[in-house]
Design an enzyme around this catalytic site. Sequence first.
Site, PDB file in Angstrom:
ATOM      1  N   PHE A 150       0.623  -1.466   0.010  1.00  0.00           N
ATOM      2  CA  PHE A 150      -0.203  -0.053  -0.095  1.00  0.00           C
ATOM      3  C   PHE A 150       0.395   1.220   0.187  1.00  0.00           C
ATOM      4  O   PHE A 150       0.172   2.354  -0.221  1.00  0.00           O
ATOM      5  CB  PHE A 150      -0.707   0.009   1.208  1.00  0.00           C
ATOM      6  CG  PHE A 150      -0.798   0.107   2.551  1.00  0.00           C
ATOM      7  CD1 PHE A 150       0.161   1.966   2.578  1.00  0.00           C
ATOM      8  CD2 PHE A 150       0.276  -0.551   3.341  1.00  0.00           C
ATOM      9  CE1 PHE A 150       0.419   2.418   4.005  1.00  0.00           C
ATOM     10  CE2 PHE A 150       0.953  -0.111   4.572  1.00  0.00           C
ATOM     11  CZ  PHE A 150       0.873   0.960   5.036  1.00  0.00           C
ATOM     12  N   LYS A 174      -1.609  -6.669  -9.561  1.00  0.00           N
ATOM     13  CA  LYS A 174      -2.633  -6.562  -8.890  1.00  0.00           C
ATOM     14  C   LYS A 174      -2.197  -5.543  -7.583  1.00  0.00           C
ATOM     15  O   LYS A 174      -1.007  -5.327  -6.357  1.00  0.00           O
ATOM     16  CB  LYS A 174      -2.331  -8.306  -8.169  1.00  0.00           C
ATOM     17  CG  LYS A 174      -3.378  -8.018  -7.515  1.00  0.00           C
ATOM     18  CD  LYS A 174      -4.178  -7.715  -5.868  1.00  0.00           C
ATOM     19  CE  LYS A 174      -2.832  -8.276  -4.527  1.00  0.00           C
ATOM     20  NZ  LYS A 174      -3.609  -7.335  -3.410  1.00  0.00           N
ATOM     21  N   GLU A 177      -5.273  -3.789  -2.195  1.00  0.00           N
ATOM     22  CA  GLU A 177      -6.313  -3.632  -2.261  1.00  0.00           C
ATOM     23  C   GLU A 177      -7.124  -1.735  -1.166  1.00  0.00           C
ATOM     24  O   GLU A 177      -8.047  -1.892  -1.047  1.00  0.00           O
ATOM     25  CB  GLU A 177      -7.076  -4.301  -1.242  1.00  0.00           C
ATOM     26  CG  GLU A 177      -7.049  -4.968  -0.117  1.00  0.00           C
ATOM     27  CD  GLU A 177      -5.778  -5.775   0.198  1.00  0.00           C
ATOM     28  OE1 GLU A 177      -5.184  -6.081  -0.878  1.00  0.00           O
ATOM     29  OE2 GLU A 177      -5.575  -6.679   1.219  1.00  0.00           O
ATOM     30  N   SER A 227       4.946  -7.083   3.274  1.00  0.00           N
ATOM     31  CA  SER A 227       5.670  -7.832   4.582  1.00  0.00           C
ATOM     32  C   SER A 227       6.339  -9.018   4.413  1.00  0.00           C
ATOM     33  O   SER A 227       6.026  -9.973   3.512  1.00  0.00           O
ATOM     34  CB  SER A 227       4.203  -7.676   5.567  1.00  0.00           C
ATOM     35  OG  SER A 227       3.303  -8.947   5.277  1.00  0.00           O
ATOM     36  N   CYS A 282       9.897   1.537   3.050  1.00  0.00           N
ATOM     37  CA  CYS A 282      10.304   0.061   3.433  1.00  0.00           C
ATOM     38  C   CYS A 282      11.811   0.808   3.959  1.00  0.00           C
ATOM     39  O   CYS A 282      13.045  -0.320   4.466  1.00  0.00           O
ATOM     40  CB  CYS A 282      10.480  -0.605   2.564  1.00  0.00           C
ATOM     41  SG  CYS A 282      11.182  -0.183   1.351  1.00  0.00           S
ATOM     42  N   GLU A 383       9.427  -5.063  13.426  1.00  0.00           N
ATOM     43  CA  GLU A 383       8.093  -3.192  11.968  1.00  0.00           C
ATOM     44  C   GLU A 383       7.348  -2.734  12.747  1.00  0.00           C
ATOM     45  O   GLU A 383       6.615  -3.512  12.658  1.00  0.00           O
ATOM     46  CB  GLU A 383       8.596  -4.409  10.572  1.00  0.00           C
ATOM     47  CG  GLU A 383       8.153  -2.727   9.942  1.00  0.00           C
ATOM     48  CD  GLU A 383       8.252  -3.358   8.177  1.00  0.00           C
ATOM     49  OE1 GLU A 383       7.771  -4.423   7.896  1.00  0.00           O
ATOM     50  OE2 GLU A 383       8.633  -2.674   7.602  1.00  0.00           O
TER      51      GLU A 383
HETATM   52  P1  NAD Z   1       1.495  -6.630   3.060  1.00  0.00           P
HETATM   53  O1  NAD Z   1       2.333  -7.609   3.110  1.00  0.00           O
HETATM   54  O2  NAD Z   1      -0.283  -7.012   3.873  1.00  0.00           O
HETATM   55  O3  NAD Z   1       0.851  -6.866   1.290  1.00  0.00           O
HETATM   56  C1  NAD Z   1       0.997  -6.843   0.211  1.00  0.00           C
HETATM   57  C2  NAD Z   1       0.052  -7.387  -0.916  1.00  0.00           C
HETATM   58  O4  NAD Z   1       0.366  -8.943  -0.522  1.00  0.00           O
HETATM   59  C3  NAD Z   1      -1.239  -6.635  -0.889  1.00  0.00           C
HETATM   60  O5  NAD Z   1      -1.355  -6.822  -2.151  1.00  0.00           O
HETATM   61  C4  NAD Z   1      -2.495  -7.543  -0.201  1.00  0.00           C
HETATM   62  O6  NAD Z   1      -3.208  -7.820  -1.320  1.00  0.00           O
HETATM   63  C5  NAD Z   1      -1.525  -9.434  -0.309  1.00  0.00           C
HETATM   64  N1  NAD Z   1      -1.312  -9.478   0.808  1.00  0.00           N
HETATM   65  C6  NAD Z   1      -1.228  -9.594   1.885  1.00  0.00           C
HETATM   66  N2  NAD Z   1      -1.094 -10.946   2.988  1.00  0.00           N
HETATM   67  C7  NAD Z   1      -2.100 -11.684   2.013  1.00  0.00           C
HETATM   68  C8  NAD Z   1      -2.375 -13.021   2.552  1.00  0.00           C
HETATM   69  N3  NAD Z   1      -1.857 -13.996   3.585  1.00  0.00           N
HETATM   70  N4  NAD Z   1      -2.048 -14.081   1.248  1.00  0.00           N
HETATM   71  C9  NAD Z   1      -1.489 -13.292  -0.400  1.00  0.00           C
HETATM   72  N5  NAD Z   1      -1.542 -12.045  -0.121  1.00  0.00           N
HETATM   73  C10 NAD Z   1      -1.492 -11.123   0.544  1.00  0.00           C
HETATM   74  O7  NAD Z   1       2.246  -5.029   3.065  1.00  0.00           O
HETATM   75  P2  NAD Z   1       1.915  -3.798   3.173  1.00  0.00           P
HETATM   76  O8  NAD Z   1       1.016  -3.542   4.578  1.00  0.00           O
HETATM   77  O9  NAD Z   1       0.548  -3.699   1.496  1.00  0.00           O
HETATM   78  O10 NAD Z   1       2.795  -3.282   3.575  1.00  0.00           O
HETATM   79  C11 NAD Z   1       3.534  -2.900   3.751  1.00  0.00           C
HETATM   80  C12 NAD Z   1       5.042  -3.502   4.093  1.00  0.00           C
HETATM   81  O11 NAD Z   1       5.739  -4.297   2.500  1.00  0.00           O
HETATM   82  C13 NAD Z   1       5.790  -3.614   5.253  1.00  0.00           C
HETATM   83  O12 NAD Z   1       6.424  -4.137   5.764  1.00  0.00           O
HETATM   84  C14 NAD Z   1       6.917  -2.733   4.165  1.00  0.00           C
HETATM   85  O13 NAD Z   1       8.448  -3.102   4.700  1.00  0.00           O
HETATM   86  C15 NAD Z   1       6.739  -3.637   3.357  1.00  0.00           C
HETATM   87  N6  NAD Z   1       7.692  -3.186   1.803  1.00  0.00           N
HETATM   88  C16 NAD Z   1       8.606  -3.237   1.723  1.00  0.00           C
HETATM   89  C17 NAD Z   1       9.664  -2.732   0.395  1.00  0.00           C
HETATM   90  C18 NAD Z   1      10.506  -3.354   0.247  1.00  0.00           C
HETATM   91  O14 NAD Z   1      11.218  -3.064  -0.762  1.00  0.00           O
HETATM   92  N7  NAD Z   1      11.091  -4.171   0.921  1.00  0.00           N
HETATM   93  C19 NAD Z   1       9.222  -1.424  -0.324  1.00  0.00           C
HETATM   94  C20 NAD Z   1       7.705  -0.920   0.322  1.00  0.00           C
HETATM   95  C21 NAD Z   1       6.692  -2.276   0.777  1.00  0.00           C
END
Ligand code: NAD
Length: 490
Positions: A150, A174, A177, A227, A282, A383
């Site tokens: 997000f 994708k 959401e 994450s 991140c 985190e």
């Molecule tokens: P998230 O992991 O909750 O969601 C990321 C994506 O995965 C979304 O599209 C979501 O729909 C999908 N998703 C979530 N739970 C799922 C599941 N159980 N099964 C399948 N798909 C699932 O992450 P977020 O809260 O949207 O973003 C924040 C996180 O992203 C933080 O941990 C941040 O550090 C990380 N991030 C990392 C980088 C990097 O370059 N390393 C960059 C940006 C964000």
Amino acid sequence: MVELLQNYINGAWQAARATERLEVVNPATNEVLAQVPLSSAADVDEAAKAAAIAFQSWRRVPPVERVQYLFKLKGLMDANLDDLARTITLECGKTFAEARAELQRAIENIEVACGIPMLMQGDILEDIATGIDEMMIRQPLGVAAVIAPFNFPGMIPFWFLPYAIACGNTYIVKPSEKVPLTMQKIVRLLEQTGLPPGVVNLVNGAKEAVDAILDHPAIRAISFVGSTPVARYIYSRAATNGKRVQCQGGAKNPIIVLPDADLEMTTRIAADSAFGCAGQRCLAASLMVTVGQAKAPFTEAIAEAAKTRTTGFGLDQGVQMGPVINHQSRDRIENLIQQGVEEGAKLLIDGRNPKISGYETGSFVRPTILQDVRPDSLIAQTEIFGPVLGMLHVETIEEAIALVNSGHWGNMACLFTNSGAAARKFRSEAEAGNIGINIGVAAPMAFFPFSGWKDSFFGDLHGQGKHAVEFFTQTKVVVERWFQDWSRQF
Ligand code: NAD
């Protein structure tokens, strides 16, 4: 009446087959902006099939022609930058300036991918044996997909998408959401470029859509950013299904401050790293480790910077920090702050329960500083993904590097100093994929890989630049010999 978002499949906007949906909310006001469908496996299947058919002709379009669509997209994104930035602020919360900066990063990736006719070239060696030549050519994989987080709705899909399609693959996006509006707008711009149907498809949704992407036989490669627990899950399930996969995960980034660091510059940069984008980067600094005599002056200066940061709605003038993404996230962050206190840290600046005039229903947390955080405490290792900075102290640079390397994360580590020797030691020894020296957000430009080590990354090839070209192509080696008796005429 709130708009129900659509998917974009095979060059047409269409309603998702799934009936389940979520509300997209402005985190500053809690106002509902739209409804997003939680697409089903059937929606993903339709997109994957359309992309697979489109691939057969798209891979044959010469690279110099494929990039023409990207040149057009760059022009359209430049022309619509403010509108896109406003959308990012509305759905994601960050300030308008931060949203503009994010989009510049997306555009830079388009620019780099426009160099695909050079970047995608292979190698050839004449006469590996007499009369025999050998060459390596790069070919696209087929259908690829990105699953995005997000916090950068406009940028993160562009660490992958421009390279994927410039290399001749077809694509499925994708978005998160929580923030689907920005990609809706960008795909409408992509549509204006005349890109052939099926080359880029947009499927909104959450877990069901993701699982369908992970399992779909037509999808060959998956890029994930999000994450760490989800990254780990996606990496293993996609790999089990034989897909090429790269997963960027979460982070807990330390910044080390030596006593010779410039007080004013370091404080300004560190505060922007920790509190910019409400700590939802991140590459946000979440631990500040002072070394030796640095403790007293830097603690005082960063506390002042935290106290005076203007928090509010990101489209309002003078606002330096917006809300976090939603109420659940705000509550989670506030609970983690409380946990830090219970673990013995001192709450130097408490940003919980702020009153933001005019935005009482928003998801705000003001900058927060926890002092004397113990390295082995949960708060030092978890985190938080909010505007919370933990302060730790050590006596030597060796101890500081050991502290950095003791963590299980490896996204970024930064050092602030005037000593070249200390910088060189840190650059060489710190275990993180992105290193900053007097830089607080060491975000690689589009022509370098967005690195990441340990629990912050699963895979080998990263997003952006040459790594992305490698990721979105498969190499083919050809060994070639021709027989010709030159005494005979054709
Ligand atoms: P998230 O992991 O909750 O969601 C990321 C994506 O995965 C979304 O599209 C979501 O729909 C999908 N998703 C979530 N739970 C799922 C599941 N159980 N099964 C399948 N798909 C699932 O992450 P977020 O809260 O949207 O973003 C924040 C996180 O992203 C933080 O941990 C941040 O550090 C990380 N991030 C990392 C980088 C990097 O370059 N390393 C960059 C940006 C964000």
